[in-house]
Write a protein that holds these residues in place. Structure first.
Motif, short mmCIF file in Angstrom:
data_model
loop_
_atom_site.label_atom_id
_atom_site.label_comp_id
_atom_site.label_asym_id
_atom_site.label_seq_id
_atom_site.Cartn_x
_atom_site.Cartn_y
_atom_site.Cartn_z
N PHE A 243 59.62 -28.01 -1.43
CA PHE A 243 58.90 -27.95 -2.70
C PHE A 243 58.90 -26.51 -3.18
O PHE A 243 59.35 -25.60 -2.46
CB PHE A 243 57.47 -28.47 -2.55
N ASP A 244 58.41 -26.28 -4.38
CA ASP A 244 58.41 -24.95 -4.98
C ASP A 244 57.22 -24.15 -4.47
O ASP A 244 56.07 -24.39 -4.85
CB ASP A 244 58.35 -25.08 -6.51
N LEU A 245 57.49 -23.20 -3.59
CA LEU A 245 56.41 -22.40 -3.01
C LEU A 245 55.66 -21.60 -4.08
O LEU A 245 54.47 -21.35 -3.95
CB LEU A 245 56.99 -21.44 -1.97
N ASN A 246 56.37 -21.19 -5.13
CA ASN A 246 55.75 -20.34 -6.16
C ASN A 246 54.66 -21.07 -6.94
O ASN A 246 53.79 -20.43 -7.53
CB ASN A 246 56.82 -19.83 -7.14
N ASN A 247 54.71 -22.40 -6.95
CA ASN A 247 53.71 -23.17 -7.68
C ASN A 247 52.67 -23.80 -6.77
O ASN A 247 51.89 -24.65 -7.21
CB ASN A 247 54.40 -24.27 -8.51
N PRO B 284 52.44 -38.20 -8.02
CA PRO B 284 53.40 -38.73 -9.00
C PRO B 284 54.85 -38.54 -8.60
O PRO B 284 55.73 -39.22 -9.09
CB PRO B 284 53.07 -37.94 -10.28
N ASN B 285 55.11 -37.61 -7.70
CA ASN B 285 56.49 -37.37 -7.27
C ASN B 285 56.49 -36.74 -5.87
O ASN B 285 55.44 -36.43 -5.31
CB ASN B 285 57.24 -36.47 -8.27
N ARG B 286 57.69 -36.54 -5.35
CA ARG B 286 57.84 -36.01 -4.00
C ARG B 286 57.31 -34.59 -3.90
O ARG B 286 56.72 -34.21 -2.87
CB ARG B 286 59.32 -36.05 -3.62
N ASP B 287 57.51 -33.78 -4.95
CA ASP B 287 57.02 -32.40 -4.91
C ASP B 287 55.51 -32.35 -4.70
O ASP B 287 55.00 -31.52 -3.94
CB ASP B 287 57.39 -31.67 -6.20
N ALA B 288 54.80 -33.24 -5.40
CA ALA B 288 53.34 -33.27 -5.28
C ALA B 288 52.93 -33.67 -3.86
O ALA B 288 52.00 -33.09 -3.28
CB ALA B 288 52.75 -34.24 -6.30
N LEU B 289 53.63 -34.65 -3.31
CA LEU B 289 53.33 -35.07 -1.93
C LEU B 289 53.60 -33.94 -0.95
O LEU B 289 52.78 -33.64 -0.07
CB LEU B 289 54.16 -36.30 -1.57
N MET B 290 54.75 -33.28 -1.08
CA MET B 290 55.11 -32.24 -0.13
C MET B 290 54.22 -31.02 -0.25
O MET B 290 53.95 -30.32 0.74
CB MET B 290 56.58 -31.86 -0.29
N ALA B 291 53.73 -30.74 -1.46
CA ALA B 291 52.79 -29.62 -1.62
C ALA B 291 51.49 -29.93 -0.86
O ALA B 291 50.93 -29.06 -0.19
CB ALA B 291 52.49 -29.38 -3.09
N GLY C 110 61.93 -35.73 11.71
CA GLY C 110 63.21 -35.37 11.12
C GLY C 110 63.71 -36.39 10.12
O GLY C 110 64.88 -36.35 9.72
N GLY C 111 62.83 -37.29 9.70
CA GLY C 111 63.25 -38.32 8.75
C GLY C 111 63.19 -37.85 7.31
O GLY C 111 62.68 -36.77 7.01
N GLU C 112 63.72 -38.67 6.42
CA GLU C 112 63.68 -38.36 4.99
C GLU C 112 62.25 -38.57 4.49
O GLU C 112 61.67 -39.64 4.67
CB GLU C 112 64.64 -39.28 4.23
N VAL C 113 61.69 -37.55 3.88
CA VAL C 113 60.33 -37.66 3.37
C VAL C 113 60.37 -37.98 1.89
O VAL C 113 60.95 -37.24 1.09
CB VAL C 113 59.54 -36.35 3.60
N SER C 114 59.78 -39.10 1.51
CA SER C 114 59.68 -39.48 0.12
C SER C 114 58.36 -40.22 -0.07
O SER C 114 57.74 -40.66 0.91
CB SER C 114 60.84 -40.41 -0.28
N VAL C 115 57.93 -40.34 -1.32
CA VAL C 115 56.68 -41.05 -1.59
C VAL C 115 56.78 -42.49 -1.14
O VAL C 115 55.87 -43.03 -0.49
CB VAL C 115 56.32 -40.97 -3.09
N ARG C 116 57.89 -43.13 -1.42
CA ARG C 116 58.06 -44.54 -1.04
C ARG C 116 58.13 -44.72 0.47
O ARG C 116 57.59 -45.69 1.02
CB ARG C 116 59.31 -45.12 -1.71
#
Length: 219
Positions: A131-135, A67-74, A43-49
């Motif tokens: 993240f963006d499910l459509n991508n 390169p960013n959080r979206d890429a990590l979460m995908a 339940g923690g904050e998910v970020s690249v750092r």
């Protein structure tokens, strides 16, 4: 004094070669994905750092992979989906192929059991909040395969005369609504309002699936 023809040997200088330490993580990408999955589960904050900190690497190290959080979460979602597929395949393996309704039941129960044991992972792959499910091409393709699998199972049940006269698309959507809605009720902690204890949730899930199968099966 005459100079000796013999040359004085120069002291030998030994150069220290810097030690090359192997990178601590042989597969940094995998370690970061696992760290992010763990953060989500806690339940923690998910970020690249934060994933880098959890993986004990420098803050800049992950950015070559994500390169960013979206890429990590995908990538996290793809890993969660992979684990989900393994659960489905393991549940279906012992069920004979000529029993489509039994396979449909096993599929539904595996879906719910995985979602109940891994609520954060279920949230990641289903909600689109992270993240963006459509991508997310790979995730979309994998989900399409699961949808096609259930459609094929229902078509086989119909061909064997095991289903009532129902529209198969309607049945498929209703089945998806059942398991998705049940999983969401569990995540949102609705069951105590209905007098269902924590210990009874899985058995309640089984009864819900059985009611659904009974409702679509030919009597």
């Amino acid at each position: 004094m005459p100079r000796s023809s013999r040359k004085t040997a120069k002291p030998r200088v030994t150069r220290r070669v810097p030690e090359t330490r192997p990178y601590h993580h042989g597969d940094l990408r995998r370690v970061l994905i696992d760290a992010a999955l763990q953060l989500a589960a806690e339940g923690g904050e998910v970020s690249v750092r934060e994933a880098a900190r959890r993986a004990a690497v420098s803050p800049g190290a992950p950015f070559r992979h994500f390169p960013n959080r979206d890429a990590l979460m995908a990538a996290v979602a793809e890993e969660a989906q992979r684990r989900f597929r393994l659960e489905i395949e393991a549940a279906l393996a012992p069920v004979p192929g000529d029993q489509p309704l039994a396979r449909l039941r096993a599929f539904g129960l595996a879906y719910l059991r995985w979602a109940m044991r891994n609520p954060a992972h279920f949230e990641i792959i289903s909600s689109g909040r992270y993240f963006d499910l459509n991508n997310a091409g790979e995730l979309t393709r994998d989900n399409d395969e699961l949808i096609a699998m259930t459609a094929h199972t229902l078509s086989e049940a119909k061909a064997r005369g095991q289903l009532r006269a129902l529209d198969l698309k309607d049945v498929q959507i209703a089945g998806r609504a059942l398991v998705y809605g049940f999983a969401r009720m569990n995540i949102d902690r609705h069951f105590p309002r209905w007098g269902v204890t924590e210990a009874a949730i899985e058995r309640t899930a089984e009864r819900a699936i059985d009611l659904f199968i009974k409702g679509i099966a030919k009597g």
